[in-house]
Design an enzyme around this catalytic site. Structure first.
Site, short mmCIF file in Angstrom:
data_model
loop_
_atom_site.label_atom_id
_atom_site.label_comp_id
_atom_site.label_asym_id
_atom_site.label_seq_id
_atom_site.Cartn_x
_atom_site.Cartn_y
_atom_site.Cartn_z
N ASP A 1 0.83 -1.20 0.00
CA ASP A 1 0.00 0.00 0.00
C ASP A 1 0.87 1.26 0.00
OD1 ASP A 1 -2.25 1.56 0.05
OD2 ASP A 1 -2.66 1.29 2.17
N HIS B 1 3.46 3.53 -8.94
CA HIS B 1 3.40 2.08 -9.21
C HIS B 1 4.71 1.59 -9.82
CE1 HIS B 1 -0.78 2.09 -8.10
NE2 HIS B 1 -1.08 2.96 -9.03
N LEU C 1 11.81 -20.12 -3.88
CA LEU C 1 10.71 -19.26 -3.44
C LEU C 1 9.54 -19.37 -4.41
CD1 LEU C 1 9.65 -16.86 -1.64
CD2 LEU C 1 10.67 -15.36 -3.37
#
Length: 287
Positions: A62, A79, A171
C-alpha cells in the site's frame, strides 16, 4: 526391404560369462541459479533458523499513489517505483530462505479506479512480467486471480511464466492480480455446490478440508505473516481463508520506500510472537 537387409547377431558369450553391466544413467544436472544481488549497504539477513521462519508471508503493498502525490508525480510513477520495491523484497525473501511470498498486486476493486491509472498499472505489469527479472533466480512464479478480465496478452504471459518456472523449488512468488477474497470464497462455494448437485458430495458433511480442496490454489499454505505497508490497519479482502490465523504486521512506510530490510524486520518481529492457534498458552501468565 527387411528381407534384403543382412541380419547381424551379437557375438555369443561362453556359458557362465557374466552379463554386461549397462552404463549408469546420470541424472540431469539441476539448473544453476544465481544468488540475488546483495543489498547496497552490504547488510545481510538476520540468522533465523529455518524452523522459526514463517512458511508463507503475504504482503499488501500500500502507498504507491500517495508516494507519487507527495512528490508531485502522476500516480502511475508510484506504481513504477513500487515495482522496483517488489524486486528488492523478492531478493530479500530468497536471501532469508522464505518458501512462499504472496503479493497483493491488483484487486477486484481496483477496476473502479480512473481508467488511465488502471491502464498504466496493467501496462506496467505486462512490462515487468515480460522483462522477467527473476529468470536466473530460483523463483516459481504464480498468478492468483480471476481469469477472463485481464488483457489476453498479459494473461498469456502470466501463464507462460507459471509453466516455465514450475520446476523451481526455492521461493514460490504468487502475484494476486484481479484477486478478491470474497470472490475466491464465492467461486469455491459454487464449485462445492456443483459437486453436491452431481451427487458427489453430501452438503451436510462438508468440512474445512473439503472447502480447502476446492479453492483455486488448493496447495497454497495458510498465511503465517500478513504484512501491510502505508500506515493502514486493515486486510482489505486479501486471502481471508488463508489468513484466518495469520499474525498481522502494519508499518507506516509507503511501499515504494520499502526494501528487503523491512521484510527482515517484519519476519524478525514474527519470530518473537507466540502462536497458539486457539490452544492454551504453554506458559500462562499469572492473573
Amino acid at each position: 526391404a527387411w528381407s534384403l537387409t543382412p541380419l547381424s547377431l551379437p557375438p555369443s558369450r561362453p556359458p557362465g560369462a557374466p552379463q554386461p553391466v549397462p552404463a549408469p544413467v546420470r541424472p540431469a544436472a539441476a539448473p544453476a541459479f544465481r544468488r540475488p544481488p546483495a543489498h547496497p549497504s552490504g547488510e545481510r539477513p538476520p540468522a533465523i533458523p529455518a524452523a522459526h521462519l514463517p512458511t508463507h508471508v503475504a504482503v499488501i503493498m500500500d502507498g504507491n499513489g500517495r508516494w507519487a502525490q507527495q512528490r508531485g508525480l502522476p500516480r502511475h510513477e508510484g506504481h513504477r517505483a513500487g515495482a522496483r520495491a517488489v524486486r528488492e523484497v523478492v531478493h530479500g525473501a530468497l536471501e532469508m530462505g522464505l518458501r512462499h511470498l504472496t503479493l497483493y498486486t491488483f484487486s477486484t476493486e481496483n477496476w473502479s479506479r480512473d481508467r488511465e491509472e488502471v491502464d498504466a498499472i496493467l501496462g506496467l505489469l505486462r512490462d515487468e512480467v515480460a522483462d522477467n527479472h527473476f529468470r536466473d533466480l530460483d523463483v516459481h512464479m504464480r498468478w492468483h486471480g480471476r481469469a477472463g478480465r485481464l488483457p489476453t496478452d498479459l494473461a498469456d504471459l502470466l501463464q507462460l511464466r507459471e509453466r516455465t518456472t514450475r520446476g523451481r523449488t526455492g521461493l514460490t512468488l504468487t502475484m494476486c492480480i484481479d484477486y478478491g477474497g470474497r470472490d475466491e470464497i464465492t467461486r469455491t462455494a459454487a464449485a462445492l455446490a456443483r459437486r453436491a448437485r452431481a451427487g458427489q458430495l453430501d452438503p451436510d458433511r462438508i468440512t474445512d478440508e473439503d472447502f480447502a480442496r476446492h479453492l483455486p490454489h488448493p496447495d497454497m499454505p495458510d498465511v503465517d505473516l500478513l504484512w501491510r505497508t502505508g500506515n493502514e490497519q486493515r486486510t482489505s479482502n486479501f486471502l481471508p481463508w488463508h489468513s484466518a490465523y495469520a499474525e498481522l504486521h502494519f508499518t507506516p512506510g509507503l511501499w515504494p520506500d520499502t526494501d528487503r530490510r523491512d521484510l527482515w524486520q517484519a519476519v524478525t518481529a514474527y519470530t518473537g510472537r507466540q502462536r497458539r492457534l486457539g490452544a492454551e498458552s504453554p506458559n500462562p501468565l499469572p492473573l
